[in-house]
Design a protein around this motif. Sequence first.
Motif, PDB file in Angstrom:
ATOM      1  N   ALA A 768       0.837  -1.211   0.000  1.00 26.42           N
ATOM      2  CA  ALA A 768       0.000   0.000   0.000  1.00 26.42           C
ATOM      3  C   ALA A 768       0.863   1.248   0.000  1.00 26.42           C
ATOM      4  N   VAL A 769       1.977   1.196   0.714  1.00 24.50           N
ATOM      5  CA  VAL A 769       2.877   2.363   0.741  1.00 24.50           C
ATOM      6  C   VAL A 769       3.533   2.526  -0.619  1.00 24.50           C
ATOM      7  N   SER A 770       3.954   1.394  -1.210  1.00 19.19           N
ATOM      8  CA  SER A 770       4.626   1.482  -2.508  1.00 19.19           C
ATOM      9  C   SER A 770       3.687   1.999  -3.595  1.00 19.19           C
ATOM     10  N   ARG A 771       2.400   1.708  -3.473  1.00 21.03           N
ATOM     11  CA  ARG A 771       1.420   2.187  -4.453  1.00 21.03           C
ATOM     12  C   ARG A 771       0.871   3.570  -4.079  1.00 21.03           C
ATOM     13  N   GLU A 772       1.366   4.136  -2.962  1.00 26.29           N
ATOM     14  CA  GLU A 772       0.960   5.453  -2.474  1.00 26.29           C
ATOM     15  C   GLU A 772      -0.532   5.508  -2.121  1.00 26.29           C
ATOM     16  N   VAL A 773      -1.046   4.355  -1.698  1.00 27.56           N
ATOM     17  CA  VAL A 773      -2.425   4.343  -1.174  1.00 27.56           C
ATOM     18  C   VAL A 773      -2.453   5.016   0.187  1.00 27.56           C
ATOM     19  N   ILE A 774      -1.413   4.751   0.987  1.00 25.33           N
ATOM     20  CA  ILE A 774      -1.232   5.418   2.284  1.00 25.33           C
ATOM     21  C   ILE A 774       0.240   5.777   2.415  1.00 25.33           C
ATOM     22  N   SER A 775       0.515   6.653   3.368  1.00 26.35           N
ATOM     23  CA  SER A 775       1.904   7.066   3.583  1.00 26.35           C
ATOM     24  C   SER A 775       2.609   6.091   4.521  1.00 26.35           C
ATOM     25  N   GLU A 776       3.933   6.205   4.583  1.00 22.51           N
ATOM     26  CA  GLU A 776       4.707   5.370   5.495  1.00 22.51           C
ATOM     27  C   GLU A 776       4.323   5.668   6.940  1.00 22.51           C
ATOM     28  N   GLU A 777       4.075   6.942   7.247  1.00 27.24           N
ATOM     29  CA  GLU A 777       3.668   7.328   8.611  1.00 27.24           C
ATOM     30  C   GLU A 777       2.325   6.694   8.965  1.00 27.24           C
ATOM     31  N   ALA A 778       1.392   6.721   7.999  1.00 28.48           N
ATOM     32  CA  ALA A 778       0.090   6.098   8.225  1.00 28.48           C
ATOM     33  C   ALA A 778       0.235   4.593   8.416  1.00 28.48           C
ATOM     34  N   ALA A 779       1.107   3.972   7.652  1.00 28.18           N
ATOM     35  CA  ALA A 779       1.332   2.528   7.769  1.00 28.18           C
ATOM     36  C   ALA A 779       1.878   2.178   9.143  1.00 28.18           C
ATOM     37  N   ALA A 780       2.767   3.021   9.673  1.00 23.75           N
ATOM     38  CA  ALA A 780       3.313   2.775  11.004  1.00 23.75           C
ATOM     39  C   ALA A 780       2.216   2.843  12.055  1.00 23.75           C
ATOM     40  N   GLY A 781       1.293   3.817  11.924  1.00 26.13           N
ATOM     41  CA  GLY A 781       0.166   3.923  12.857  1.00 26.13           C
ATOM     42  C   GLY A 781      -0.746   2.719  12.772  1.00 26.13           C
ATOM     43  N   ILE A 782      -0.963   2.224  11.539  1.00 25.44           N
ATOM     44  CA  ILE A 782      -1.823   1.048  11.371  1.00 25.44           C
ATOM     45  C   ILE A 782      -1.170  -0.190  11.959  1.00 25.44           C
ATOM     46  N   ARG A 783       0.159  -0.317  11.772  1.00 20.14           N
ATOM     47  CA  ARG A 783       0.857  -1.475  12.357  1.00 20.14           C
ATOM     48  C   ARG A 783       0.715  -1.466  13.882  1.00 20.14           C
ATOM     49  N   GLN A 784       0.880  -0.280  14.472  1.00 22.08           N
ATOM     50  CA  GLN A 784       0.749  -0.185  15.934  1.00 22.08           C
ATOM     51  C   GLN A 784      -0.676  -0.551  16.366  1.00 22.08           C
ATOM     52  N   TYR A 785      -1.649   0.002  15.647  1.00 27.23           N
ATOM     53  CA  TYR A 785      -3.036  -0.297  16.007  1.00 27.23           C
ATOM     54  C   TYR A 785      -3.350  -1.780  15.817  1.00 27.23           C
ATOM     55  N   ASP A 786      -2.869  -2.372  14.712  1.00 22.53           N
ATOM     56  CA  ASP A 786      -3.195  -3.767  14.443  1.00 22.53           C
ATOM     57  C   ASP A 786      -2.620  -4.689  15.504  1.00 22.53           C
ATOM     58  N   ALA A 787      -1.455  -4.352  16.015  1.00 19.73           N
ATOM     59  CA  ALA A 787      -0.883  -5.158  17.102  1.00 19.73           C
ATOM     60  C   ALA A 787      -1.752  -5.026  18.359  1.00 19.73           C
ATOM     61  N   MET A 788      -2.197  -3.806  18.645  1.00 17.88           N
ATOM     62  CA  MET A 788      -3.080  -3.595  19.797  1.00 17.88           C
ATOM     63  C   MET A 788      -4.415  -4.310  19.582  1.00 17.88           C
ATOM     64  N   ARG A 789      -4.931  -4.238  18.368  1.00 15.28           N
ATOM     65  CA  ARG A 789      -6.206  -4.873  18.040  1.00 15.28           C
ATOM     66  C   ARG A 789      -6.134  -6.379  18.280  1.00 15.28           C
ATOM     67  N   PHE A 790      -5.067  -7.002  17.782  1.00 21.37           N
ATOM     68  CA  PHE A 790      -4.922  -8.449  17.933  1.00 21.37           C
ATOM     69  C   PHE A 790      -4.799  -8.828  19.406  1.00 21.37           C
ATOM     70  N   ASP A 791      -4.029  -8.037  20.147  1.00 22.04           N
ATOM     71  CA  ASP A 791      -3.871  -8.290  21.577  1.00 22.04           C
ATOM     72  C   ASP A 791      -5.208  -8.133  22.306  1.00 22.04           C
ATOM     73  N   CYS A 792      -6.012  -7.198  21.847  1.00 22.85           N
ATOM     74  CA  CYS A 792      -7.310  -6.927  22.458  1.00 22.85           C
ATOM     75  C   CYS A 792      -8.273  -8.100  22.267  1.00 22.85           C
ATOM     76  N   LEU A 793      -8.091  -8.864  21.204  1.00 19.75           N
ATOM     77  CA  LEU A 793      -8.993  -9.968  20.904  1.00 19.75           C
ATOM     78  C   LEU A 793      -8.626 -11.255  21.626  1.00 19.75           C
ATOM     79  N   LEU A 794      -7.424 -11.331  22.191  1.00 25.76           N
ATOM     80  CA  LEU A 794      -6.946 -12.566  22.807  1.00 25.76           C
ATOM     81  C   LEU A 794      -7.652 -12.830  24.130  1.00 25.76           C
ATOM     82  N   THR A 795      -7.811 -14.108  24.463  1.00 29.69           N
ATOM     83  CA  THR A 795      -8.308 -14.515  25.776  1.00 29.69           C
ATOM     84  C   THR A 795      -7.185 -15.203  26.532  1.00 29.69           C
TER      85      THR A 795
END
Length: 801
Positions: A768-795
């Motif tokens: 997505a970054v290489s195709r300029e769909v989102i920026s590298e900064e946005a990708a970093a924020g999504i990576r952080q959120y996705d890690a939190m999201r996955f952790d939030c779903l765990l039991t």
Amino acid sequence: MMFVALILFIAVVTALLYYRVSLFAGSVALLAATFVLSLFAGSMWWLFWLVLAGVAVLNYGPLRLTLLTRPVYGMLQKAMPPMSDTEREALEAGTTWWEKDLFSGHPDWARFQAIQPPTLSEAEQSFLDNEVETLCAMIDEWEVYQQHDLNEATWAYLKEQGFFGLIIPEEFGGRDFSPYAQSRIMSKIASRSITGAVTAMVPNSLGPGELLMKYGTEEQKQRWLPGLAKGEEIPCFGLTGPEVGSDAGAIPDTGVVCRGQFEGEEVVGLRLNFRKRWITLAPIATVVGLAFKLRDPDGLLGDPDKTDYGITCALLPADTDGVQIGTRHNPGTPFMNGPIIGRDVFIPLDWIIGGPEMAGRGWRMLIECLGVGRGISLPSLATASGEMNYLMVGAYSRIRRQFNMEVGKFEGVQEATADIAASAVTLEAMRELVTRGLQDGAPSVVTAMAKYHATELMRTSVNHGMDVVSGRAIQMGPRNFMAFAYRGVPVAITVEGANILTRSLMIFGQGAMRCHPYLFDEMQTLQEAGSEAGLRAFDGLLLRHLGHIFSNITRLKLFGFTASRFSPVPASADDFSRRWYQHLNHMSAALAVCADIALGVLGGELKRREMLSARLGDVHSQLFIACSLLKFREHEKRSEALDLHIDVAMALALFRAQTALLAYLENFPVRFLGATFRLACFPLGRIHKGPSDEQLRRLGNLIMEPNPVRELLASRIYLPQDAEDAVGRVERTYQTLLQVDDTWQRFLKAWGRGEVNGEDMDSALADAVSREVISEEAAAGIRQYDAMRFDCLLTDDFDSL
């Protein structure tokens, strides 16, 4: 002209009944109308004079007594069972408030408008912001669950900071907080820990502190209240037992007046034998309040003709000889709860709360003090659960995705989450109006309504939350933010009177007697068999009662045929609330008429018709709930979000009231009357349809979004930000999602449409970054959120259990 005259005559009669004109003034007006209109009535003139003749009979006392009052009086004396002293005390206990207006069929909206919302004093707000906040931060509910107790530091803090003395006056070292402050404090603690809340609420509801303040002698107050306020004394109150739950009047525990040894001297005292169960704080209590049946077989209290005194309350140290205490029950939520047993326990007479002169007055004490537990403690626990549900389930339903969509956007889920949202606002609104009523008095009917409906809303809301969060909510562990509320539901439902009996016996049973303008006084006159004074008192009451009935029937018919569009509303009503107030006028008149039908036709049999009386209680309760919602909206900051919540909650309240009323009429034993009054109540068919699907969709979406209602509810609970906390983990993840949501949604849509390639999140983000769909900064924020999201779903999982 004849039909015009008839219509005008009916209009005059209708107006006189609608405005409840006095009998004398109404008779004069009717005489004038009859005289004038009969001139134009043609062959129907006799009908007008016949009506006037009937009214004339009501004006002439001796004839009225002979033809109407005496026959009715005799019939009711045979039909009505005698009222016991216990029943009379229960009915006389407490006060009435706004619920009486709703029962009257003619709510005084100016009076309602004058009710001011409860507020917190500076000291109360400071306590919430500091001491309560600190206490909540100290408690780890998973640790409490594992250890089956609060830790030593938490116990010490509860005692040192006066959490057990919130209701005790400042002169005895207490904090003397208002009912509203107590409710807010207990809610905030409950949002963190059910165990912590139950531990703190019991000394401040039904317990020695409250009984001493209301009924204790000055010596008893000086002896006990300072220690209770400082936490040096831990109280409990022994009421329920193996064969006594909601039927507190059936207490088998006994106290016999006799002579015995106390501190080396022979004194007159009480020999107690008791077996209590399910007593909160009993295992660690230092002082025990006790309810028992008192007998004085030797007349040592001074009345040789009186042996049975009835229920009495006493206060005794837990280490009194013969008292067995310390073992625990396991109610699921690990607050201190256990039995108290006493065998051959001798105490002096002055340990009776209020002294020997209060012997036999315990039932009234209990009825009045139980109201606080019903009106503050348990509803505050329910409110906390409802508000936490709103925040956590709303957040989780946006974080959790299925079929490439947030689960909260599925309509089936929205039906549940919209109900969670409406329930949370309803609980907060009820809390404010009920505690306002408690500040003004001790309305026993209102507190019974609050206990039943708040805890039932809690049950439904928590069950919805469990359905939405699903497997994540089932697995026990330190990550589970739903489990402890779920485990706490049966406690809230059962304590302070089981909900089934509260609904089927108390709300309408007490409501009819306390809220009806004439019924209780009429019942008292009926106890005076053969008394001419009783007959004459009944005569005046019956006359006013008949006016009440015919006025309400008139109002009901008018409201039914006009959809109550021209009925009065408060001066403060706006375009949003006007129609709701008018609907309340209609339903109040319907309740009043249907209650009088039940009382007049069924009489004492109504006691056994619990399903019928429960439905009338439901109507009464839902009207009170609706009023609390309108009052809440009136003083909160206006917003579209709040209006949507109130609109859905109002639609639910009035739909439930209508459903209960229709069920009552459809099951009324006299079928003809049931069908007749169903037509009178709803001549144009069902009025209230409940919230629409569109409203539920909007509210189901809104609960997932930042909005003013979410902010308001968040301010009423403890909302940690710790990423390792069960609640904090979800809240932090949700707040992070809000920050990245635009780019997150853009990325997911591009990935779903095949505009971005990748087998996993990292490779898709890189593409997505290489195709300029989102920026590298946005990708970093999504990576952080996705890690939190996955952790939030765990039991949680464990090596062993």
